[in-house]
Design an enzyme around this catalytic site. Structure first.
Site, PDB file in Angstrom:
ATOM      1  N   THR A   1       0.819  -1.230   0.000  1.00 51.12           N
ATOM      2  CA  THR A   1       0.000   0.000   0.000  1.00 51.12           C
ATOM      3  C   THR A   1       0.845   1.269   0.000  1.00 51.12           C
ATOM      4  O   THR A   1       0.329   2.354  -0.292  1.00 51.12           O
ATOM      5  CB  THR A   1      -0.896   0.041   1.253  1.00 51.12           C
TER       6      THR A   1
ATOM      7  N   ASP B   1      17.646   2.259  -1.033  1.00 52.94           N
ATOM      8  CA  ASP B   1      16.975   2.231   0.277  1.00 52.94           C
ATOM      9  C   ASP B   1      17.912   2.807   1.338  1.00 52.94           C
ATOM     10  O   ASP B   1      18.936   2.210   1.673  1.00 52.94           O
ATOM     11  CB  ASP B   1      16.590   0.785   0.624  1.00 52.94           C
TER      12      ASP B   1
HETATM   13  O1  LIG Z   1       7.611   8.981   1.626  1.00 48.95           O
HETATM   14  P1  LIG Z   1       7.305   7.560   1.900  1.00 48.95           P
HETATM   15  O2  LIG Z   1       6.700   6.855   0.706  1.00 48.95           O
HETATM   16  O3  LIG Z   1       6.518   7.338   3.135  1.00 48.95           O
HETATM   17  O4  LIG Z   1       8.701   6.803   2.060  1.00 48.95           O
HETATM   18  C1  LIG Z   1       9.744   7.277   2.808  1.00 48.95           C
HETATM   19  C2  LIG Z   1      10.023   6.370   3.958  1.00 48.95           C
HETATM   20  O5  LIG Z   1      10.520   5.107   3.490  1.00 48.95           O
HETATM   21  C3  LIG Z   1      11.764   4.811   4.129  1.00 48.95           C
HETATM   22  O6  LIG Z   1      11.581   4.122   5.315  1.00 48.95           O
HETATM   23  P2  LIG Z   1      11.263   2.545   5.342  1.00 48.95           P
HETATM   24  O7  LIG Z   1       9.794   2.301   5.313  1.00 48.95           O
HETATM   25  O8  LIG Z   1      12.063   1.870   4.265  1.00 48.95           O
HETATM   26  O9  LIG Z   1      11.774   2.107   6.760  1.00 48.95           O
HETATM   27  P3  LIG Z   1      13.264   2.078   7.330  1.00 48.95           P
HETATM   28  O10 LIG Z   1      13.690   3.517   7.493  1.00 48.95           O
HETATM   29  O11 LIG Z   1      13.134   1.381   8.612  1.00 48.95           O
HETATM   30  O12 LIG Z   1      14.114   1.340   6.335  1.00 48.95           O
HETATM   31  C4  LIG Z   1      12.333   6.192   4.396  1.00 48.95           C
HETATM   32  O13 LIG Z   1      13.327   6.203   5.379  1.00 48.95           O
HETATM   33  C5  LIG Z   1      11.113   6.976   4.798  1.00 48.95           C
HETATM   34  O14 LIG Z   1      10.795   6.849   6.169  1.00 48.95           O
HETATM   35  O1  LIG Z   2      13.737   5.685  -2.721  1.00 47.73           O
HETATM   36  C1  LIG Z   2      13.370   5.441  -1.556  1.00 47.73           C
HETATM   37  C2  LIG Z   2      12.029   5.516  -1.141  1.00 47.73           C
HETATM   38  C3  LIG Z   2      11.709   5.248   0.151  1.00 47.73           C
HETATM   39  N1  LIG Z   2      12.688   4.902   1.013  1.00 47.73           N
HETATM   40  C4  LIG Z   2      13.980   4.826   0.627  1.00 47.73           C
HETATM   41  O2  LIG Z   2      14.859   4.510   1.442  1.00 47.73           O
HETATM   42  N2  LIG Z   2      14.290   5.091  -0.643  1.00 47.73           N
END
Ligand SMILES: O=P(O)(O)OC[C@H]1O[C@H](OP(=O)(O)OP(=O)(O)O)[C@H](O)[C@@H]1O
Ligand SMILES: O=c1cc[nH]c(=O)[nH]1
Ligand SMILES: [Mg+2]
Length: 205
Positions: free
Chosen positions: A105, A196
Site C-alpha cells: 500500500t 533504500d
Molecule cells: O515517503 P514515503 O513513501 O513514506 O517513504 C519514505 C520512507 O521510506 C523509508 O523508510 P522505510 O519504510 O524503508 O523504513 P526504514 O527507514 O526502517 O528502512 C524512508 O526512510 C522513509 O521513512
Molecule cells: O527511494 C526510496 C524511497 C523510500 N525509502 C527509501 O529509502 N528510498
C-alpha cells in the site's frame, strides 16, 4: 513553503550519497553532514531574545533562542540525520517515531512513538532522508499536530515531486530539501534516488 537548498557542497555530497559504491561509513557521514547544512538553512528564522553576557572584558548583549527545539527522527533512516542536527543544536530534545512502509500500500505502519513532554510549545524539526510518497512525513505531521504542535519544519535529503506535493498540502509547513528528483518507480522508490536509505545506513541488505 519549499526550499531546495542550492549550494555546491550540498550538490557534491548528494552525488557521493547516490553512488552505489559509497559504503556505509561514508554514507552515514554524508547523511550527517547534509543534515547539518539543512539545519543551518532551516533555523535561519528562529526567534531570539536578548540576554546580557559578561565577557572577560566587558558586559554586552547576547542572544538565546526563544523556544525549545525538538528533533523528530522517523526511524530508521531519520536517526542518522538526527545525529547531524544534534551537532548543530546539542540541547534539542529528540522524539522518536517508528514507521515502516507497507510494501503493497506504501502506507506507513507505526511501531513506536516517544515524544518529549511539553512538545506543544517546541519548534519541531522532522528528519527523514527520503521523501517518496510523502505518506510517512504526512503521518508524522498529523501525529505532532494532534499533540498540539504548531511550528513544524521538515528536513529531507532527496524528495520525489509526488511526495513534495503531499507534504505541502498539509499546509503551514516549512520543507527543506537537498535535492528534488524526477519521479517514483512502480515500487515507490525515488528515481534516480539513492536506493533504500535505511538499508544503506545500517547494512541490512
Ligand atoms: O515517503 P514515503 O513513501 O513514506 O517513504 C519514505 C520512507 O521510506 C523509508 O523508510 P522505510 O519504510 O524503508 O523504513 P526504514 O527507514 O526502517 O528502512 C524512508 O526512510 C522513509 O521513512
Ligand atoms: O527511494 C526510496 C524511497 C523510500 N525509502 C527509501 O529509502 N528510498
Ligand atoms: Mg521509515
Amino acid at each position: 513553503m519549499l526550499s531546495v537548498v542550492d549550494h555546491p557542497l550540498i550538490k557534491y555530497k548528494v552525488s557521493l550519497l547516490r553512488d552505489k559504491n559509497t559504503g556505509p561509513k561514508e554514507f552515514r557521514e554524508l547523511v550527517q553532514e547534509l543534515a547539518m547544512f539543512l539545519t543551518y538553512e532551516a533555523t535561519k528564522n528562529l526567534e531570539l531574545t536578548e540576554q546580557v553576557v559578561e565577557t572577560p572584558l566587558a558586559t554586552t548583549t547576547g542572544f538565546v533562542l526563544c523556544r525549545k527545539i525538538a528533533i523528530i527522527p522517523i526511524l530508521r533512516a531519520g536517526l542518522t540525520m538526527a545525529e547531524g542536527v544534534l551537532k548543530v543544536i546539542p540541547n534539542a530534545k529528540v522524539g522518536h517515531i517508528g514507521l515502516y512502509r507497507d510494501h503493497k500500500t506504501l502506507m506507513p505502519v507505526e511501531y513506536y512513538a516517544k515524544l518529549p513532554i511539553g512538545i506543544e510549545d517546541m519548534v519541531c524539526i522532522i528528519v527523514d532522508p527520503m521523501l517518496a510518497t510523502g505518506n510517512s512525513i504526512r503521518y508524522t505531521i498529523d501525529l505532532l499536530r494532534q499533540q498540539g504542535v504548531s511550528q513544524i519544519k521538515v528536513l529531507s535529503i532527496i524528495a520525489a515531486p509526488e511526495g513534495i506535493d503531499n507534504v505541502l498540502s498539509c499546509g503551514d509547513i516549512e520543507l527543506y530539501l537537498a535535492a528534488k528528483d524526477e519521479r517514483l518507480n512502480d515500487e515507490g522508490y525515488i528515481l534516480p534516488g539513492l536506493g533504500d536509505a535505511g538499508d544503506r545506513l545500517f547494512g541490512t541488505k
